[in-house]
Design a protein around this motif. Structure first.
Motif, PDB file in Angstrom:
ATOM      1  N   THR A  35       0.803  -1.235   0.149  1.00 51.22           N
ATOM      2  CA  THR A  35      -0.076  -0.009   0.075  1.00 51.22           C
ATOM      3  C   THR A  35       1.002   1.381   0.012  1.00 51.22           C
ATOM      4  O   THR A  35       0.553   2.326  -0.599  1.00 51.22           O
ATOM      5  N   LEU A  36       1.952   1.391   0.810  1.00 51.32           N
ATOM      6  CA  LEU A  36       2.876   2.377   0.734  1.00 51.32           C
ATOM      7  C   LEU A  36       3.298   2.713  -0.580  1.00 51.32           C
ATOM      8  O   LEU A  36       3.713   3.845  -0.969  1.00 51.32           O
ATOM      9  N   ALA A  37       3.727   1.665  -1.385  1.00 49.22           N
ATOM     10  CA  ALA A  37       4.321   1.873  -2.641  1.00 49.22           C
ATOM     11  C   ALA A  37       3.494   2.389  -3.462  1.00 49.22           C
ATOM     12  O   ALA A  37       3.751   3.278  -4.444  1.00 49.22           O
ATOM     13  N   GLN A  38       2.068   1.894  -3.217  1.00 46.92           N
ATOM     14  CA  GLN A  38       1.051   2.750  -4.211  1.00 46.92           C
ATOM     15  C   GLN A  38       0.910   4.303  -4.008  1.00 46.92           C
ATOM     16  O   GLN A  38       0.718   5.108  -4.825  1.00 46.92           O
ATOM     17  N   LEU A  39       1.028   4.334  -2.642  1.00 49.05           N
ATOM     18  CA  LEU A  39       0.820   5.795  -2.226  1.00 49.05           C
ATOM     19  C   LEU A  39       2.053   6.711  -2.841  1.00 49.05           C
ATOM     20  O   LEU A  39       1.912   7.811  -2.944  1.00 49.05           O
ATOM     21  N   GLU A  40       3.018   6.246  -2.687  1.00 44.73           N
ATOM     22  CA  GLU A  40       4.362   7.013  -2.962  1.00 44.73           C
ATOM     23  C   GLU A  40       4.187   7.333  -4.529  1.00 44.73           C
ATOM     24  O   GLU A  40       4.555   8.429  -4.862  1.00 44.73           O
ATOM     25  N   VAL A  42       1.337   7.729  -6.149  1.00 44.74           N
ATOM     26  CA  VAL A  42       0.481   8.785  -6.174  1.00 44.74           C
ATOM     27  C   VAL A  42       1.007  10.201  -5.753  1.00 44.74           C
ATOM     28  O   VAL A  42       0.854  11.166  -6.549  1.00 44.74           O
ATOM     29  N   THR A  43       1.740  10.370  -4.674  1.00 41.67           N
ATOM     30  CA  THR A  43       2.234  11.444  -4.244  1.00 41.67           C
ATOM     31  C   THR A  43       3.268  12.030  -5.038  1.00 41.67           C
ATOM     32  O   THR A  43       3.475  13.316  -5.393  1.00 41.67           O
ATOM     33  N   SER A  44       4.073  11.277  -5.692  1.00 41.70           N
ATOM     34  CA  SER A  44       5.289  11.621  -6.421  1.00 41.70           C
ATOM     35  C   SER A  44       4.563  12.158  -7.954  1.00 41.70           C
ATOM     36  O   SER A  44       4.840  13.231  -8.501  1.00 41.70           O
ATOM     37  N   GLY A  45       3.443  11.557  -8.268  1.00 43.28           N
ATOM     38  CA  GLY A  45       2.898  11.939  -9.640  1.00 43.28           C
ATOM     39  C   GLY A  45       2.264  13.318  -9.572  1.00 43.28           C
ATOM     40  O   GLY A  45       2.174  14.119 -10.323  1.00 43.28           O
ATOM     41  N   LEU A  46       1.584  13.710  -8.347  1.00 39.69           N
ATOM     42  CA  LEU A  46       0.956  14.839  -7.847  1.00 39.69           C
ATOM     43  C   LEU A  46       1.945  15.790  -7.406  1.00 39.69           C
ATOM     44  O   LEU A  46       1.334  17.089  -7.492  1.00 39.69           O
ATOM     45  N   GLY A  47       3.200  15.630  -7.260  1.00 38.25           N
ATOM     46  CA  GLY A  47       4.122  16.498  -6.461  1.00 38.25           C
ATOM     47  C   GLY A  47       3.631  17.082  -5.231  1.00 38.25           C
ATOM     48  O   GLY A  47       4.214  17.944  -4.814  1.00 38.25           O
ATOM     49  N   LEU A  48       3.122  16.031  -4.414  1.00 34.79           N
ATOM     50  CA  LEU A  48       2.935  16.309  -2.894  1.00 34.79           C
ATOM     51  C   LEU A  48       4.107  16.009  -1.961  1.00 34.79           C
ATOM     52  O   LEU A  48       4.589  15.020  -2.353  1.00 34.79           O
ATOM     53  N   THR A  49       3.911  16.621  -0.955  1.00 33.55           N
ATOM     54  CA  THR A  49       4.982  15.852   0.035  1.00 33.55           C
ATOM     55  C   THR A  49       4.366  14.584   0.564  1.00 33.55           C
ATOM     56  O   THR A  49       4.929  13.848   1.185  1.00 33.55           O
ATOM     57  N   ASP A  50       3.110  14.633   0.625  1.00 33.23           N
ATOM     58  CA  ASP A  50       2.208  13.559   1.558  1.00 33.23           C
ATOM     59  C   ASP A  50       0.760  13.864   0.975  1.00 33.23           C
ATOM     60  O   ASP A  50       0.488  14.651   0.486  1.00 33.23           O
TER      61      ASP A  50
END
Length: 93
Positions: A35-40, A42-50
């Motif tokens: 799950t953490l890999a999927q969230l990483e 998404v956050t990197s694609g959107l340019g978010l820190t979290d």
């Protein structure tokens, strides 16, 4: 039955319980890493820190950093103040 035998049986029971909890923890850690890999991604694609889901209340901002008792700080029977509080299901036990 001798007290030493009872104590040995009790220790064996605790050891078996400890082993079962250890194996369960390993299984949960593997699921959490996926799950953490999927969230990483998404956050990197959107340019978010979290991954910030909502900003209304502090217990709806991010499930990983929210306190479990924050929704009940007013009192346990309080009505939900924010609509995004309906997004989170109770934890599965």
């Amino acid at each position: 039955m001798r007290p030493a035998l009872r104590f040995a049986m009790f220790l064996c029971l605790l050891l078996a319980l400890d082993g079962a909890l250890f194996l369960d923890g390993l299984a949960r850690r593997k699921a959490q890493e996926a799950t953490l890999a999927q969230l990483e991604v998404v956050t990197s694609g959107l340019g978010l820190t979290d991954l910030a889901v909502a900003t209304e209340a502090r217990y709806t901002r991010h499930p990983a950093v929210s306190d479990h008792v924050v929704p009940f700080m007013d009192h346990p029977g309080a009505i939900e103040h924010f609509p995004t509080g309906a997004f989170w299901l109770p934890p599965q036990r």
